[in-house]
Design a protein around this motif. Structure first.
Motif, PDB file in Angstrom:
ATOM      1  N   PHE A 143       7.313   0.784 -13.948  1.00  0.00           N
ATOM      2  CA  PHE A 143       6.582   1.777 -14.733  1.00  0.00           C
ATOM      3  C   PHE A 143       5.099   1.457 -14.886  1.00  0.00           C
ATOM      4  CE2 PHE A 143      10.928   2.583 -16.398  1.00  0.00           C
ATOM      5  CZ  PHE A 143      10.993   3.933 -16.105  1.00  0.00           C
ATOM      6  N   ASN A 144       4.669   0.297 -14.398  1.00  0.00           N
ATOM      7  CA  ASN A 144       3.292  -0.125 -14.626  1.00  0.00           C
ATOM      8  C   ASN A 144       2.313   0.440 -13.602  1.00  0.00           C
ATOM      9  OD1 ASN A 144       1.525  -1.640 -16.327  1.00  0.00           O
ATOM     10  ND2 ASN A 144       1.325  -3.179 -14.722  1.00  0.00           N
ATOM     11  N   SER A 145       2.802   1.030 -12.505  1.00  0.00           N
ATOM     12  CA  SER A 145       1.914   1.545 -11.465  1.00  0.00           C
ATOM     13  C   SER A 145       2.519   2.763 -10.783  1.00  0.00           C
ATOM     14  CB  SER A 145       1.620   0.469 -10.417  1.00  0.00           C
ATOM     15  OG  SER A 145       0.903   1.007  -9.324  1.00  0.00           O
ATOM     16  N   TRP A 146       1.661   3.681 -10.403  1.00  0.00           N
ATOM     17  CA  TRP A 146       2.086   4.896  -9.698  1.00  0.00           C
ATOM     18  C   TRP A 146       2.717   4.583  -8.345  1.00  0.00           C
ATOM     19  CZ3 TRP A 146       0.341   5.943  -4.800  1.00  0.00           C
ATOM     20  CH2 TRP A 146      -0.771   5.220  -4.357  1.00  0.00           C
ATOM     21  N   LYS A 147       2.379   3.413  -7.771  1.00  0.00           N
ATOM     22  CA  LYS A 147       2.803   3.087  -6.404  1.00  0.00           C
ATOM     23  C   LYS A 147       4.322   3.089  -6.253  1.00  0.00           C
ATOM     24  CE  LYS A 147       0.639  -0.805  -6.536  1.00  0.00           C
ATOM     25  NZ  LYS A 147       0.084  -2.141  -6.189  1.00  0.00           N
ATOM     26  N   TYR A 148       5.017   2.515  -7.229  1.00  0.00           N
ATOM     27  CA  TYR A 148       6.454   2.297  -7.059  1.00  0.00           C
ATOM     28  C   TYR A 148       7.265   3.601  -7.054  1.00  0.00           C
ATOM     29  CZ  TYR A 148       4.871  -2.423  -7.745  1.00  0.00           C
ATOM     30  OH  TYR A 148       4.181  -3.604  -7.622  1.00  0.00           O
ATOM     31  N   PRO A 149       7.090   4.491  -8.041  1.00  0.00           N
ATOM     32  CA  PRO A 149       7.854   5.738  -7.964  1.00  0.00           C
ATOM     33  C   PRO A 149       7.473   6.610  -6.782  1.00  0.00           C
ATOM     34  CG  PRO A 149       6.309   5.782  -9.820  1.00  0.00           C
ATOM     35  CD  PRO A 149       6.334   4.386  -9.304  1.00  0.00           C
ATOM     36  N   VAL A 150       6.190   6.616  -6.380  1.00  0.00           N
ATOM     37  CA  VAL A 150       5.762   7.452  -5.250  1.00  0.00           C
ATOM     38  C   VAL A 150       6.320   6.906  -3.936  1.00  0.00           C
ATOM     39  CG1 VAL A 150       3.771   8.205  -3.892  1.00  0.00           C
ATOM     40  CG2 VAL A 150       3.690   8.340  -6.388  1.00  0.00           C
ATOM     41  N   ALA A 171       1.641   4.894   3.968  1.00  0.00           N
ATOM     42  CA  ALA A 171       0.307   4.765   3.368  1.00  0.00           C
ATOM     43  C   ALA A 171      -0.499   6.038   3.568  1.00  0.00           C
ATOM     44  CB  ALA A 171      -0.424   3.564   3.957  1.00  0.00           C
ATOM     45  N   ASP A 172      -0.429   6.604   4.753  1.00  0.00           N
ATOM     46  CA  ASP A 172      -1.173   7.832   5.054  1.00  0.00           C
ATOM     47  C   ASP A 172      -0.664   9.020   4.252  1.00  0.00           C
ATOM     48  OD1 ASP A 172      -2.722   6.464   6.864  1.00  0.00           O
ATOM     49  OD2 ASP A 172      -1.584   7.116   8.628  1.00  0.00           O
ATOM     50  N   ALA A 173       0.631   8.989   3.887  1.00  0.00           N
ATOM     51  CA  ALA A 173       1.220  10.100   3.142  1.00  0.00           C
ATOM     52  C   ALA A 173       0.823  10.081   1.666  1.00  0.00           C
ATOM     53  CB  ALA A 173       2.740  10.069   3.269  1.00  0.00           C
ATOM     54  N   CYS A 174       0.348   8.946   1.188  1.00  0.00           N
ATOM     55  CA  CYS A 174      -0.064   8.840  -0.218  1.00  0.00           C
ATOM     56  C   CYS A 174      -1.414   9.519  -0.427  1.00  0.00           C
ATOM     57  CB  CYS A 174      -0.170   7.377  -0.647  1.00  0.00           C
ATOM     58  SG  CYS A 174       1.409   6.497  -0.726  1.00  0.00           S
ATOM     59  N   CYS A 175      -1.541  10.262  -1.514  1.00  0.00           N
ATOM     60  CA  CYS A 175      -2.827  10.890  -1.834  1.00  0.00           C
ATOM     61  C   CYS A 175      -3.827   9.877  -2.380  1.00  0.00           C
ATOM     62  CB  CYS A 175      -2.627  12.011  -2.862  1.00  0.00           C
ATOM     63  SG  CYS A 175      -1.772  13.452  -2.201  1.00  0.00           S
ATOM     64  N   ARG A 176      -3.328   8.762  -2.894  1.00  0.00           N
ATOM     65  CA  ARG A 176      -4.205   7.716  -3.420  1.00  0.00           C
ATOM     66  C   ARG A 176      -4.363   6.621  -2.372  1.00  0.00           C
ATOM     67  NH1 ARG A 176      -6.295  10.368  -7.350  1.00  0.00           N
ATOM     68  NH2 ARG A 176      -7.332   8.377  -7.824  1.00  0.00           N
ATOM     69  N   PRO A 177      -5.518   5.962  -2.333  1.00  0.00           N
ATOM     70  CA  PRO A 177      -5.719   4.858  -1.377  1.00  0.00           C
ATOM     71  C   PRO A 177      -4.728   3.726  -1.642  1.00  0.00           C
ATOM     72  CG  PRO A 177      -7.809   5.572  -2.344  1.00  0.00           C
ATOM     73  CD  PRO A 177      -6.734   6.236  -3.137  1.00  0.00           C
ATOM     74  N   THR A 235      -0.347  -3.755   2.960  1.00  0.00           N
ATOM     75  CA  THR A 235       0.257  -4.863   2.211  1.00  0.00           C
ATOM     76  C   THR A 235       0.875  -4.357   0.914  1.00  0.00           C
ATOM     77  OG1 THR A 235      -1.315  -6.466   3.119  1.00  0.00           O
ATOM     78  CG2 THR A 235      -0.186  -7.074   1.081  1.00  0.00           C
ATOM     79  N   GLU A 236       0.183  -3.448   0.245  1.00  0.00           N
ATOM     80  CA  GLU A 236       0.719  -2.891  -0.996  1.00  0.00           C
ATOM     81  C   GLU A 236       1.984  -2.082  -0.741  1.00  0.00           C
ATOM     82  OE1 GLU A 236      -2.912  -2.034  -4.056  1.00  0.00           O
ATOM     83  OE2 GLU A 236      -3.035  -0.962  -2.127  1.00  0.00           O
TER      84      GLU A 236
END
Length: 282
Positions: A117-124, A141-147, A151-152
């Motif tokens: 819950f601490n970052s948008w990365k995990y649920p997306v 990575a390319d499908a994400c709207c955020r950079p 590695t992330e």
């Protein structure tokens, strides 16, 4: 008594310390005297949340409980976390608690929930990994709207798999696991949820300018509400969220990941009851 790292609340730890020794005739007065406090019930009040520990008092209590090394570091961090004045201080204290736990090969209960819950990365990334079978790290990575870096993405997938939020089938494709993380599963998780809401709130504002209007939906009401109606509205929002989850669960052929923010917050202070006249009298 359990290892100190199994505790997240220093007040609970103090209470547990006392309870373990009470059978041997140990009293709150004894505990206070060993810690150098004149009030015999001071530490009882601390355990009940009625009093706080000053930095000096922290050292006195830790010394009375014979805490040294990593136990002392962890206890100090627990106090800082509980008595923090803002989320930034809480984050710093929790990071110190987590570092001690990691160094001693112990996981704090609820850490998976906190991380998720601490970052948008995990649920997306969790949703994208399932919706893009066979996708490479670069594809995700390319499908994400955020950079986001490769590695992330890799670290996120590893976390989600280890936390049993994703599972790989024999073909190396990701599937949603059955485990469900609850935002109320640990007393420190709400801190991470607040961070998530802040991130998503910022993204929502940016989308007003960056996302075409036919790909987003913003609507709102400004309204006068009674306390009774507020409760009814909250219940209606919860039911709406449940119905949306039902639609999503039965849906197929996902082609995009969306975020839905449901926000209800006050725009005024509480007004006088019974529509009391605000004009000057006399």
């Amino acid at each position: 008594m359990n290892s100190i790292i199994e505790y997240k609340n220093y007040r609970v730890y103090i209470q547990a310390y006392y309870e373990e020794r009470k059978a041997l005739g140990f009293t709150w007065r004894d505990f206070a005297a060993q810690s150098g406090f004149s009030s015999p019930v001071f530490l009882k009040y601390v355990s009940e949340g009625k009093k706080n520990l000053s930095p000096v008092a922290v050292e006195r209590v830790a010394n009375a409980m014979s805490l040294t090394g990593f136990e002392l570091v962890y206890f100090r961090a627990m106090v800082r976390y509980d008595q923090a004045k803002n989320d930034s201080e809480k984050q710093s204290a929790f990071a110190d608690m987590e570092a001690v736990a990691d160094a001693n090969k112990t996981r704090i209960m609820g850490i998976d929930e906190f991380t998720y819950f601490n970052s948008w990365k995990y649920p997306v990334i969790r949703e994208l990994a399932v919706a893009m079978p066979g996708a490479s790290l670069q594809d995700i990575a390319d499908a994400c709207c955020r950079p986001i870096s490769l590695t992330e993405v890799s670290d996120a997938l590893e976390f989600l798999t280890n936390a049993r939020l994703l599972k790989k089938d024999k073909n190396g494709r990701y599937r949603l696991a059955e485990k469900i993380l609850s935002s109320g599963s640990a007393d420190f998780v709400p801190l991470a949820v607040r961070n998530m809401h802040k991130q998503m709130g910022t993204f929502a504002l940016e989308s007003i300018e960056n996302v075409p209007q036919d790909e987003r939906k913003f609507t709102g009401l400004t309204m006068g509400v009674s306390e009774e109606d507020y409760g009814r509205i909250v219940a209606e929002l919860a039911e709406c969220r449940r119905r949306i989850m039902s639609i999503v669960s039965s849906g197929k052929n996902v082609d995009r990941v969306y975020r839905l923010n449901m926000q209800l917050f006050p725009m005024s202070q509480k007004l006088k009851k019974n529509n009391e006249d605000f004009t000057e009298k006399g």
